[in-house]
Motif scaffolding. Structure first.
Motif, PDB file in Angstrom:
ATOM      1  N   PHE A   5      -6.506  -6.896  -9.139  1.00  0.00           N
ATOM      2  CA  PHE A   5      -5.377  -6.881 -10.296  1.00  0.00           C
ATOM      3  C   PHE A   5      -5.637  -5.721 -11.149  1.00  0.00           C
ATOM      4  CE2 PHE A   5      -6.066 -11.632  -9.664  1.00  0.00           C
ATOM      5  CZ  PHE A   5      -4.879 -11.682  -8.936  1.00  0.00           C
ATOM      6  N   GLU A  15      -9.568 -20.486 -12.029  1.00  0.00           N
ATOM      7  CA  GLU A  15      -9.750 -19.239 -12.854  1.00  0.00           C
ATOM      8  C   GLU A  15      -8.737 -19.043 -13.773  1.00  0.00           C
ATOM      9  OE1 GLU A  15     -10.130 -16.533  -9.484  1.00  0.00           O
ATOM     10  OE2 GLU A  15      -7.928 -16.061  -9.766  1.00  0.00           O
ATOM     11  N   ASN A  16      -8.918 -18.333 -14.554  1.00  0.00           N
ATOM     12  CA  ASN A  16      -7.812 -18.022 -15.952  1.00  0.00           C
ATOM     13  C   ASN A  16      -6.845 -17.329 -15.292  1.00  0.00           C
ATOM     14  OD1 ASN A  16     -10.143 -18.567 -17.373  1.00  0.00           O
ATOM     15  ND2 ASN A  16     -10.285 -16.773 -18.422  1.00  0.00           N
ATOM     16  N   LYS A  17      -5.533 -17.595 -15.814  1.00  0.00           N
ATOM     17  CA  LYS A  17      -4.243 -16.943 -15.488  1.00  0.00           C
ATOM     18  C   LYS A  17      -4.564 -15.485 -15.925  1.00  0.00           C
ATOM     19  CE  LYS A  17       0.473 -16.587 -15.582  1.00  0.00           C
ATOM     20  NZ  LYS A  17       0.850 -15.382 -16.442  1.00  0.00           N
ATOM     21  N   VAL A  18      -4.409 -14.298 -15.046  1.00  0.00           N
ATOM     22  CA  VAL A  18      -4.415 -13.018 -15.490  1.00  0.00           C
ATOM     23  C   VAL A  18      -3.098 -12.624 -15.807  1.00  0.00           C
ATOM     24  CG1 VAL A  18      -5.250 -10.747 -14.511  1.00  0.00           C
ATOM     25  CG2 VAL A  18      -6.457 -12.719 -13.982  1.00  0.00           C
ATOM     26  N   GLU A  68      -0.606  -5.187  -8.673  1.00  0.00           N
ATOM     27  CA  GLU A  68      -1.235  -5.728  -7.722  1.00  0.00           C
ATOM     28  C   GLU A  68      -1.544  -4.593  -6.756  1.00  0.00           C
ATOM     29  OE1 GLU A  68      -1.529  -9.692  -6.417  1.00  0.00           O
ATOM     30  OE2 GLU A  68       0.229 -10.414  -7.917  1.00  0.00           O
ATOM     31  N   VAL A  76      -2.941 -21.836  -3.251  1.00  0.00           N
ATOM     32  CA  VAL A  76      -3.009 -21.331  -4.617  1.00  0.00           C
ATOM     33  C   VAL A  76      -2.041 -21.868  -5.542  1.00  0.00           C
ATOM     34  CG1 VAL A  76      -2.707 -19.124  -5.837  1.00  0.00           C
ATOM     35  CG2 VAL A  76      -4.003 -19.298  -3.689  1.00  0.00           C
ATOM     36  N   SER A 127     -11.846 -12.244 -12.289  1.00  0.00           N
ATOM     37  CA  SER A 127     -11.584 -13.270 -13.374  1.00  0.00           C
ATOM     38  C   SER A 127     -12.560 -14.380 -13.603  1.00  0.00           C
ATOM     39  CB  SER A 127     -10.121 -13.570 -13.393  1.00  0.00           C
ATOM     40  OG  SER A 127      -9.949 -14.313 -12.089  1.00  0.00           O
ATOM     41  N   GLY A 185      -0.762 -17.424   0.138  1.00  0.00           N
ATOM     42  CA  GLY A 185      -0.162 -18.095  -0.966  1.00  0.00           C
ATOM     43  C   GLY A 185      -0.329 -19.649  -0.764  1.00  0.00           C
ATOM     44  N   LYS A 186      -0.495 -20.299   0.433  1.00  0.00           N
ATOM     45  CA  LYS A 186      -0.570 -21.460   0.581  1.00  0.00           C
ATOM     46  C   LYS A 186      -2.125 -21.950  -0.045  1.00  0.00           C
ATOM     47  CE  LYS A 186       2.650 -21.616   4.132  1.00  0.00           C
ATOM     48  NZ  LYS A 186       2.978 -20.240   4.539  1.00  0.00           N
ATOM     49  N   TYR A 194      -4.015 -19.685   2.893  1.00  0.00           N
ATOM     50  CA  TYR A 194      -3.606 -18.299   3.447  1.00  0.00           C
ATOM     51  C   TYR A 194      -2.179 -18.139   2.911  1.00  0.00           C
ATOM     52  CZ  TYR A 194      -0.818 -20.608   6.990  1.00  0.00           C
ATOM     53  OH  TYR A 194       0.332 -21.636   7.574  1.00  0.00           O
ATOM     54  N   GLU A 238      -8.130  -6.697  -2.462  1.00  0.00           N
ATOM     55  CA  GLU A 238      -6.944  -6.959  -3.231  1.00  0.00           C
ATOM     56  C   GLU A 238      -7.256  -6.971  -4.851  1.00  0.00           C
ATOM     57  OE1 GLU A 238      -3.967  -9.935  -2.325  1.00  0.00           O
ATOM     58  OE2 GLU A 238      -4.883 -10.022  -0.084  1.00  0.00           O
TER      59      GLU A 238
HETATM   60  P1  ADP Z   1      -4.002 -15.952  -0.669  1.00  0.00           P
HETATM   61  O1  ADP Z   1      -5.697 -15.963  -0.370  1.00  0.00           O
HETATM   62  O2  ADP Z   1      -3.072 -17.149  -0.372  1.00  0.00           O
HETATM   63  O3  ADP Z   1      -3.380 -14.654  -0.652  1.00  0.00           O
HETATM   64  P2  ADP Z   1      -4.508 -15.220  -3.576  1.00  0.00           P
HETATM   65  O4  ADP Z   1      -5.774 -15.522  -4.263  1.00  0.00           O
HETATM   66  O5  ADP Z   1      -4.345 -13.815  -3.224  1.00  0.00           O
HETATM   67  O6  ADP Z   1      -3.921 -16.280  -2.502  1.00  0.00           O
HETATM   68  O7  ADP Z   1      -3.105 -15.489  -4.640  1.00  0.00           O
HETATM   69  C1  ADP Z   1      -2.166 -15.112  -4.444  1.00  0.00           C
HETATM   70  C2  ADP Z   1      -1.154 -14.610  -5.670  1.00  0.00           C
HETATM   71  O8  ADP Z   1      -1.270 -15.422  -6.530  1.00  0.00           O
HETATM   72  C3  ADP Z   1      -1.788 -13.226  -6.019  1.00  0.00           C
HETATM   73  O9  ADP Z   1      -1.545 -12.212  -5.124  1.00  0.00           O
HETATM   74  C4  ADP Z   1      -1.184 -13.246  -7.312  1.00  0.00           C
HETATM   75  O10 ADP Z   1       0.175 -12.902  -7.214  1.00  0.00           O
HETATM   76  C5  ADP Z   1      -1.434 -14.631  -7.769  1.00  0.00           C
HETATM   77  N1  ADP Z   1      -2.722 -15.107  -8.254  1.00  0.00           N
HETATM   78  C6  ADP Z   1      -3.515 -15.458  -7.756  1.00  0.00           C
HETATM   79  N2  ADP Z   1      -4.842 -15.534  -8.802  1.00  0.00           N
HETATM   80  C7  ADP Z   1      -4.312 -15.234 -10.131  1.00  0.00           C
HETATM   81  C8  ADP Z   1      -4.680 -15.324 -11.341  1.00  0.00           C
HETATM   82  N3  ADP Z   1      -6.137 -15.796 -11.548  1.00  0.00           N
HETATM   83  N4  ADP Z   1      -3.811 -15.034 -12.350  1.00  0.00           N
HETATM   84  C9  ADP Z   1      -2.438 -14.741 -11.898  1.00  0.00           C
HETATM   85  N5  ADP Z   1      -2.188 -14.785 -10.801  1.00  0.00           N
HETATM   86  C10 ADP Z   1      -2.620 -15.032  -9.690  1.00  0.00           C
END
Ligand code: ADP
Length: 385
Positions: free
Chosen positions: A256, A179-182, A187, A159, A121, A156-157, A154, A254
């Protein structure tokens, strides 16, 4: 002739991934040593060759690594400078420090994808919260957007999703990726394994379902219900990243799948991954065994799945911290094809990964049903709140 015991393998990190790596090496009696800074960690219970040391400390990593032939990791948050020195001294370090350096920093990771035109993204990098606010004022960033700490996030912390100006007070004030929300349809994750002879194998893609606010995988299943041609693209992208990074060992990719059926790479991890736990019971070769084969220069195993599988993360329940207690396990024990893995962590806290349960069977719908029931009925609490 293969001498399985000859090479000393040192793993940095004694978490659950280190524990499962050790266990995968055990049938061949591999010489595996683990370093972690406390004995109260998952790997200590299984690995007798255990060194107390801080994986983030240069000297600790260097001293430990010098006693090994091959050094590997179960977490990226380690001292890379020490790994570079070990590599320069002639030790085999897999994954290579050059790849870990890129992956550890989400900003460098995103630039890497851009450099090789790997779909991800659109993003910008910022140094601070005030830089992000300025970029919003200049309309460089539009709502909603996702902010990710470049380093040390890590599970989800690190983010967060920002919907509107009302939420700007929660911005992390540190170098980050915006980044843009996707618009995510699904996933998925593809685990690639690349060995010293540059031979690549991939595990069948798995589909992950996340907790709506904790950004943490709650359960995943394989095979995924995404169409074959998308999965083929995902497999090719994962292989390309492993090749571009020139990585030896595992790389979890990982991705999307967007509502428009486009694939975007989210992030990668250069080690065994949560999205490959089920391979212990459902595939001919587990991700853990494949990693060890790759770094030892042994032939790769078949990654094919012999069963459909679902994996449920056993997470600490919200509202409970302290001495751990597991509820609902009796029914899991009675379930055909269900395998409980507990990591031996003595205390729970909300969303802490305490274990996982894998369910295998012939039919994915049946397996998913069982997984959903297990997910509802298993609870991790503490003696007192
Ligand atoms: P971590 O390294 O903590 O696992 P991620 O970058 O994988 O963090 O983000 C955790 C979750 O947040 C993703 O699995 C997704 O569900 C959500 N997410 C992350 N980036 C985006 C995005 N650009 N748009 C929408 N959701 C996102």
């Amino acid at each position: 002739m293969i001498d399985f015991q000859h090479k000393r393998i040192g793993i940095l990190g004694g978490g659950q991934l280190g524990k499962m790596l050790f266990q995968a090496g055990s049938p061949k009696h591999l010489s595996i040593h683990i370093m972690e800074n406390v004995r109260d960690c998952p790997a200590y219970a299984v690995c007798p060759q255990f060194t107390i040391g801080d994986i983030k400390n240069f000297d600790d990593v260097l001293h430990f690594g010098r006693k090994m032939d091959i050094i590997t990791i179960e977490i990226e948050n380690i001292n890379v400078e020490a790994l570079e020195k070990l590599e320069a001294e002639g030790k085999e370090v897999y994954p290579q420090p050059s790849a870990i350096k890129i992956i550890k920093d989400k900003g460098l990771q995103k630039r890497f994808y851009d450099n090789y035109a790997i779909p991800t993204s659109p993003f910008h990098l910022y140094e601070s919260a005030s830089d992000i606010k300025k970029a919003i004022d200049n309309a460089e960033i539009l709502y909603p957007f996702v902010q990710k700490l470049r380093k040390d996030g890590y599970d989800g912390k690190g983010v967060q999703l920002i919907h509107s100006a009302d939420e700007l007070n929660t911005l992390f004030d540190a170098p980050s990726v915006v980044e843009n929300k996707v618009e995510i349809e699904a996933e998925i994750s593809v685990i690639v394994a690349r060995n010293k002879n540059k031979e690549i194998t991939t595990f069948p893609p798995v589909q992950m379902e996340f907790h709506p606010t904790a950004n943490l995988v709650e359960f995943l299943f394989s095979p995924s219900d995404i169409s074959e041609n998308i999965l083929e693209d995902a497999d090719n992208i994962a292989r390309e990243i492993a090749e571009r990074l020139d990585i030896v060992g595992l790389l979890a990719v990982e991705m999307f799948v967007t509502k428009e059926k486009e694939i975007l790479v989210n992030e990668v991890a250069p080690r065994p991954h949560n999205s490959g736990h089920h391979t212990i019971e459902a595939n001919y070769t587990s991700q853990y065994e494949q990693h060890l084969r790759c770094i030892l220069g042994l032939p790769s195993g078949s990654t094919k799945a012999h069963h459909a599988a679902a994996m449920v993360n056993v997470l600490g329940a919200e509202g409970y911290s302290g001495q751990v207690k597991y509820l609902g396990m009796e029914d899991v024990l009675r379930e055909e094809g269900a395998y409980i893995h507990l990591y031996g962590k003595t205390t729970t806290k909300p969303f802490r990964k305490m274990g996982h349960i894998t369910i295998i069977g012939k039919d994915i719908l049946h397996v998913k049903n069982k997984a959903e029931n297990i997910f509802k009925n298993v609870k991790v609490i503490s003696e007192s709140k």
